[in-house]
Design a protein around this motif. Structure first.
Motif, PDB file in Angstrom:
ATOM      1  N   ALA A  28      19.544  31.703  64.850  1.00  0.00           N
ATOM      2  CA  ALA A  28      18.083  31.810  64.968  1.00  0.00           C
ATOM      3  C   ALA A  28      17.381  30.994  63.889  1.00  0.00           C
ATOM      4  O   ALA A  28      16.384  30.306  64.156  1.00  0.00           O
ATOM      5  CB  ALA A  28      17.657  33.276  64.892  1.00  0.00           C
ATOM      6  N   ARG A  29      17.916  31.038  62.670  1.00  0.00           N
ATOM      7  CA  ARG A  29      17.312  30.257  61.583  1.00  0.00           C
ATOM      8  C   ARG A  29      17.430  28.763  61.863  1.00  0.00           C
ATOM      9  O   ARG A  29      16.499  27.999  61.583  1.00  0.00           O
ATOM     10  CB  ARG A  29      17.971  30.606  60.253  1.00  0.00           C
ATOM     11  N   ARG A  31      17.602  27.344  64.833  1.00  0.00           N
ATOM     12  CA  ARG A  31      16.672  27.036  65.927  1.00  0.00           C
ATOM     13  C   ARG A  31      15.228  27.026  65.426  1.00  0.00           C
ATOM     14  O   ARG A  31      14.422  26.199  65.846  1.00  0.00           O
ATOM     15  CB  ARG A  31      16.844  28.045  67.060  1.00  0.00           C
ATOM     16  N   HIS A  32      14.916  27.919  64.519  1.00  0.00           N
ATOM     17  CA  HIS A  32      13.570  27.952  63.940  1.00  0.00           C
ATOM     18  C   HIS A  32      13.307  26.664  63.150  1.00  0.00           C
ATOM     19  O   HIS A  32      12.231  26.056  63.259  1.00  0.00           O
ATOM     20  CB  HIS A  32      13.420  29.180  63.044  1.00  0.00           C
ATOM     21  N   GLU A  36      12.578  25.154  67.627  1.00  0.00           N
ATOM     22  CA  GLU A  36      12.896  25.698  68.951  1.00  0.00           C
ATOM     23  C   GLU A  36      12.662  27.204  69.048  1.00  0.00           C
ATOM     24  O   GLU A  36      12.795  27.779  70.132  1.00  0.00           O
ATOM     25  CB  GLU A  36      14.375  25.404  69.281  1.00  0.00           C
ATOM     26  N   LEU A  37      12.324  27.828  67.933  1.00  0.00           N
ATOM     27  CA  LEU A  37      12.126  29.279  67.919  1.00  0.00           C
ATOM     28  C   LEU A  37      10.924  29.588  67.045  1.00  0.00           C
ATOM     29  O   LEU A  37      10.817  29.097  65.912  1.00  0.00           O
ATOM     30  CB  LEU A  37      13.378  29.977  67.368  1.00  0.00           C
ATOM     31  N   GLY A  38      10.006  30.406  67.566  1.00  0.00           N
ATOM     32  CA  GLY A  38       8.800  30.725  66.818  1.00  0.00           C
ATOM     33  C   GLY A  38       9.054  31.692  65.679  1.00  0.00           C
ATOM     34  O   GLY A  38      10.084  32.370  65.613  1.00  0.00           O
ATOM     35  N   ALA A  39       8.088  31.781  64.767  1.00  0.00           N
ATOM     36  CA  ALA A  39       8.211  32.649  63.600  1.00  0.00           C
ATOM     37  C   ALA A  39       8.338  34.114  64.001  1.00  0.00           C
ATOM     38  O   ALA A  39       9.102  34.872  63.396  1.00  0.00           O
ATOM     39  CB  ALA A  39       7.011  32.458  62.674  1.00  0.00           C
ATOM     40  N   ASP A  40       7.592  34.524  65.034  1.00  0.00           N
ATOM     41  CA  ASP A  40       7.658  35.925  65.463  1.00  0.00           C
ATOM     42  C   ASP A  40       9.034  36.270  66.030  1.00  0.00           C
ATOM     43  O   ASP A  40       9.570  37.359  65.773  1.00  0.00           O
ATOM     44  CB  ASP A  40       6.578  36.210  66.515  1.00  0.00           C
ATOM     45  N   GLU A  41       9.607  35.326  66.803  1.00  0.00           N
ATOM     46  CA  GLU A  41      10.939  35.562  67.375  1.00  0.00           C
ATOM     47  C   GLU A  41      11.988  35.633  66.269  1.00  0.00           C
ATOM     48  O   GLU A  41      12.894  36.476  66.309  1.00  0.00           O
ATOM     49  CB  GLU A  41      11.303  34.470  68.380  1.00  0.00           C
ATOM     50  N   LEU A  42      11.859  34.742  65.278  1.00  0.00           N
ATOM     51  CA  LEU A  42      12.791  34.778  64.144  1.00  0.00           C
ATOM     52  C   LEU A  42      12.668  36.100  63.405  1.00  0.00           C
ATOM     53  O   LEU A  42      13.674  36.731  63.060  1.00  0.00           O
ATOM     54  CB  LEU A  42      12.530  33.613  63.194  1.00  0.00           C
ATOM     55  N   ARG A  43      11.445  36.536  63.181  1.00  0.00           N
ATOM     56  CA  ARG A  43      11.218  37.779  62.457  1.00  0.00           C
ATOM     57  C   ARG A  43      11.860  38.965  63.192  1.00  0.00           C
ATOM     58  O   ARG A  43      12.464  39.844  62.571  1.00  0.00           O
ATOM     59  CB  ARG A  43       9.707  38.012  62.317  1.00  0.00           C
TER      60      ARG A  43
END
Length: 374
Positions: A28-29, A31-32, A36-43
């Motif tokens: 996830a990190r 992809r962020h 490719e991955l938003g901050a909310d999804e990472l959180r």
């Protein structure tokens, strides 16, 4: 003779803080970082991973729990870059780490003090709040780098002389920023804080003291300066906050930097540094003997880092009990505790062992502590 209140840290079975990141979080990190991955999804993935790792610590029977430092890339720089007056720079300084197979060159981002040091907002406040809300049986423990780490790597050369023509003003501002951080953490309900400080272990190594001298700082007396500054940062600490420090000789992908026992710093460390406990690395011959523990005062604790995080092979109970017995010749058994020698993942890459091996080591620490101290 002092005796430990079992409700107060450091605990008989404890650990340093960082834990191996699960693959889902590492992915996830990445992809962020690639957009490719938003901050909310990472959180959300961080939150889920932290809930799992807190449960793991509590299920094992640990009395303290951290968030594994899962929201950080590195044990110290994620904190330091949030101090007002500190900027991130890419410098050319390489750090050479060693292991049984050879050397690793690590070129981390550096820092530049280009403004007056101050605390803009409490650092890791949200991270600690989430941890506090997640723990059920364990004391939530927060780890942050000690003030020394803002100075050690670059020294005076990393401080803009136009901002701080008098270096003592830098030290005053740095300790004040840390004092504000400690006060804010207390207001958030933090009762267990650990200051991670590699310098107090590195400075036992003559080659490190020579490096400090060569760059124009005083390697012979720097540990005394650092201890004084940490004490200034802790002078207004909340009454109900227990504070420890952790000292190691480098921990990056199962490799290390410095060697040497604690003899050079031990007297000032134990008798001047105003903390409740000392997490100390004692997992191999690079750590020296237990002799420096003879300086330990009656009201403080040493957490013996006898279980290595640098390899997966599991220590035996007999080995650990023998080592604890050796240490007790220099400091009373009642003032000793047990932990890994360092974190399992000081940077996001982690050390060279599996999650199952990590859990086995933590379980072993809990079992041995129960058998030794009851």
């Amino acid at each position: 003779m002092t005796s430990q209140n079992p409700q107060l840290p450091p605990y008989r079975a404890d650990h340093v803080g960082s834990l191996l990141r699960p693959k889902e979080l590492l992915d996830a990190r990445a992809r962020h970082a690639a957009g490719e991955l938003g901050a909310d999804e990472l959180r959300a993935i961080e939150d889920s991973s932290i809930r799992d790792v807190v449960r793991m610590q509590e299920d094992i029977g640990l009395r303290s729990a951290t968030d594994g430092e899962f929201r950080r890339s590195s044990w110290h720089m994620d904190f330091i870059y949030q101090l007002g007056g500190v900027s991130k720079v890419q410098d050319e300084l390489k750090v050479t780490f060693h292991n049984a197979e050879g050397d690793l060159e690590f070129t981390p981002s550096g820092l530049r003090v280009d403004g007056k040091i101050h605390l803009q907002d409490p650092i890791f406040a949200d991270a600690f709040g989430f941890l506090k809300d997640t723990t059920t049986t364990a004391t939530p423990k927060l780890t942050i780098p000690s003030p020394s780490m803002v100075h050690y790597r670059g020294g005076q050369a990393s401080i803009d002389p136009d901002v701080y023509p008098d270096i003592e003003e830098f030290w005053t501002d740095l300790s004040a920023a840390y004092a504000a951080q400690v006060k804010a953490l207390g207001e958030l309900g933090c009762t267990y804080l650990q200051l991670d400080d590699t310098s107090l272990a590195y400075l036992n190594d003559p080659s490190q003291r020579q490096m400090i001298d060569d760059r124009g700082d005083n390697g012979e007396a720097l540990h005394v300066k650092y201890i004084r500054q940490i004490n200034a940062a802790l002078a207004g600490r909340p009454r109900d906050m227990r504070i420890t420090t952790h000292m190691c000789r480098g921990n990056f992908r199962s490799s290390w930097v410095a060697s040497g026992g604690y003899d050079y710093v031990a007297d000032e460390l134990f008798n001047q540094l105003q903390v409740d406990g000392f997490f100390m690395e004692f997992d191999d011959e690079r750590s020296g003997t237990f002799e420096p523990l003879r300086y330990l005062p009656k009201d403080k604790f040493v957490v013996l880092g006898l279980v290595t995080t640098k390899k997966g092979a599991l220590e035996t109970k007999d080995f650990l009990k023998r080592r604890i017995e050796e240490a007790s010749k220099y400091a009373p058994l009642e003032q000793l505790c047990l932990s890994p020698q360092c974190g399992f993942s000081s940077t996001f890459e982690g050390n060279d062992l599996s999650r199952d091996e990590q859990i086995a080591k933590l379980e072993l620490i809990v079992e041995v502590a129960q058998e030794v101290w009851g």
